[in-house]
Design a protein around this motif. Structure first.
Motif, PDB file in Angstrom:
ATOM      1  N   GLY A 288       0.815  -1.199   0.000  1.00 23.90           N
ATOM      2  CA  GLY A 288       0.000   0.000   0.000  1.00 23.90           C
ATOM      3  C   GLY A 288       0.854   1.256   0.000  1.00 23.90           C
TER       4      GLY A 288
ATOM      5  N   ASN B 140     -18.093  -5.931   2.406  1.00 24.15           N
ATOM      6  CA  ASN B 140     -16.770  -5.940   3.011  1.00 24.15           C
ATOM      7  C   ASN B 140     -15.690  -5.840   1.943  1.00 24.15           C
ATOM      8  N   ARG B 141     -15.754  -4.774   1.172  1.00 25.64           N
ATOM      9  CA  ARG B 141     -14.685  -4.561   0.214  1.00 25.64           C
ATOM     10  C   ARG B 141     -13.560  -3.818   0.902  1.00 25.64           C
ATOM     11  N   PRO B 142     -12.327  -4.091   0.470  1.00 27.06           N
ATOM     12  CA  PRO B 142     -11.199  -3.368   1.066  1.00 27.06           C
ATOM     13  C   PRO B 142     -11.152  -1.940   0.547  1.00 27.06           C
ATOM     14  N   GLY B 143     -10.334  -1.146   1.171  1.00 27.04           N
ATOM     15  CA  GLY B 143     -10.160   0.223   0.715  1.00 27.04           C
ATOM     16  C   GLY B 143     -11.174   1.167   1.310  1.00 27.04           C
ATOM     17  N   ARG B 144     -10.872   2.415   1.171  1.00 28.11           N
ATOM     18  CA  ARG B 144     -11.776   3.452   1.672  1.00 28.11           C
ATOM     19  C   ARG B 144     -13.089   3.397   0.918  1.00 28.11           C
TER      20      ARG B 144
END
Lengths: 210, 210, 210, 210
Positions: free
Chosen positions: A53, D10-14
């Motif tokens: 990241g 529940n996706r990653p990231g903002r």
DNA sequence: GGATAATCGAGACGGTACGTCAAGTCTTCTT
DNA sequence: AAGAAGACTTGACGTACCGTCTCGATTATCC
């Protein structure tokens, strides 16, 4: 895959992942060696290539110059060592050839990029000086001061000035003129600087060993 | 405002507006002299400060390095001239001091930025060499060759190598070490390189005039 | 090449070059028929393809919409004619099929583009109306009024409204729904609008001829 | 200010910032309603007015047509509803008047711009069809099929063709002729299309209610 | 074992500058 | 005067990175 984590002290929280650090430096190194040099180096590119990241990069380095410097100097530093032949001229000459070999190699490209970036980035040039140049200077000064004590070298010259006189032309060729740095050049350079440019007025016999 | 237009030959179409050209170079010069140097130079910034469309800048220069180079070299080139005192050492020493004065001035910053950009831009470094360094080199070689003929300088040294030996240390200090370039430094540098670093084995009287 | 120049009156100066005019309209026509339609039409592109200065285009047309309109309507207008069979329904039906054939052809694309551009360009839509639609309307009103006089058509309907009722569905299909405009569609459309949508309450015999 | 962030899965990231999305659509809507319509709509303008980075707009919509379509249809869709009076003619007539009121309003301008853009943008016209026209069509077909079953409408006409016949004239007036769409027009249109343009051969009493 | 804390990946966010394209205007020489 | 050529200002295009932020998930220490 096994992740390697650091174990520094007894701090709470997840310890720093050493794999990430290594991957970042590795990625940076590869990009720096590419066609575009320092200009192609982007934080986003580093992160992506390292599989990391962006935040992780920014957490540990304030800007790309820092990453670049660390990527380069931790890898290249050990490669250049001074010999110890007993003769000032020989020691310097051999080390110069060693240096020129590095500058001519793929690493030279990275170094050139770094030095270029340093012209508009004080931290980078400072890293360059302290991590690349200064360690060599220490050893160089040592050799020169031994030569002064043995009477081989004039005692009235500042050691740093002498080193500038010896190595300055190499950097000029490398940095500005982009000319080849071969053994012949080093030999001629050593001769000129050690003996001086002026003609000897007396018919003193010169003993130039080549 | 009166617009100045170029009148080259009898080509059709609106002639190039010289005001625009001048304004662009002027703006570039001012930005380069600012705090950020080359890093603060943007094509958009140039256009805005020059009161000119971005397209107009791109029409005449392919990238900001080119604009910077032209802005710098058309302005600074005439400033450094060689004296002609008859003595090799004096000519070189005086010119070196002149050069150091320029490098120390505000212009030095621009030059440093330009050279930095040149590390990742072959055209820029080429401009640097051909427009900045080479004109000086021509004169330098002239002086040295005269000195060889008069017997003041050793005839067995390549002239360009000699000039590298003399000026290399200046560039090293200027670009890498960022150290002051004062008269004392120039004097010591000249002495070291002209006379050589080695101790004279015979008790030959040295005539160093300072 | 022979340039054709206009000779209107005895006005001073070089007369208008008719070749230029023709080349501009030709170029416009070709671009409009291309893949991008009106969106690909640029004044610069027209001038270049026509081998003409941009100024020349601007001298005679205020914007690209005007050029497009003239390019299209001078070329396509003559193609659509009304027949005269004596029967209202037949005349209209045949003309409708003729119209649909045009709309379906390559010209339809241009027309669609033009009408699209007209939504944000009052002059273009006005050109569309006055040069494309109105000439047909004149003839259409004529036919309808004859049909009213002969008792074939209801006298209590505004002629323009009737024409809207007949041709509106075609434009709806053409512009919004982008559906095929074949003969079957025209036949059904004529039947529906001429006879009405409602069921006949009395057992009146219907004579629909198809 | 409180930022509203989406919480989908529940996706990653903002997560996506809903405030930004809303602000963009709002800004688009306002610009579309301005003097220049679709022609004044620029991605840069949207971003600026929404207080949002250009990237954010491009991240979610490929071009301004998409933004415009979404801005319009999410806002306007619910406004046009069908009544249910039991009489086919009344239902249609009331809904037509409702539709004309929308087309005449400020929203009509936006819709006109959208439809115009759609002539050279397949995605936009598709959005227009699927998000604006089709929902209405569904209800329209329902009403007509009920009328067919009750014997009020002729059973031998394709329902979509019938709707084209009824609404086509409205779009023709709106899109091409730019004429007013008032209640009188709707009444006359309904009468003409429902009853047919032809004169009745028998002396059957017609009961037209106006 | 549960709370707390730091790190990781992912990726959206507001921005800046990029280099390109076309708009419409202006200025010159040529016909 | 008309036409060609082409330089000019303006402004939007769509892209690439910047450096910051907000998540859920992971991995440690501490109570």
């Amino acid at each position: 895959m096994e992740k390697v984590l650091e174990k520094v002290e007894n701090r709470p929280g997840r310890p720093r992942c050493l794999d990430a650090r290594r991957a970042i430096l590795e990625a940076t190194w590869e990009i720096l060696g590419g066609a575009g040099g320092f200009a192609d180096l982007t934080m986003e590119g580093i992160a992506e290539r390292a599989g990391v990241g962006k935040t992780t990069v920014y957490r540990w380095w304030p800007n790309k110059a820092s990453v670049a410097a660390e990527a380069f100097f931790t890898r290249i530093e050990p490669k250049v060592r001074f010999p110890d032949t007993g003769s000032l001229r020989e020691d310097i000459r051999l080390q110069m050839k060693e240096l020129c070999k590095v500058l001519t190699s793929r690493n030279g490209r990275v170094l050139r990029a770094l030095l270029g970036g340093g012209q508009s980035d004080p931290e980078l040039i400072e890293a360059f000086r302290s991590q690349w140049m200064e360690p060599r200077r220490v050893k160089g000064r040592e050799i020169l001061s031994k030569a002064v004590r043995s009477g081989e070298m004039r005692p009235d010259i500042d050691l740093d000035l002498a080193l500038d006189a010896l190595y300055g032309p190499i950097y000029l060729r490398f940095h500005v003129k982009h000319l080849p740095l071969d053994d012949l050049f080093v030999d001629q350079l050593c001769d000129s600087v050690f003996e001086g440019l002026l003609a000897k007025t007396s018919a003193r016999p010169r003993s130039r060993a080549h």
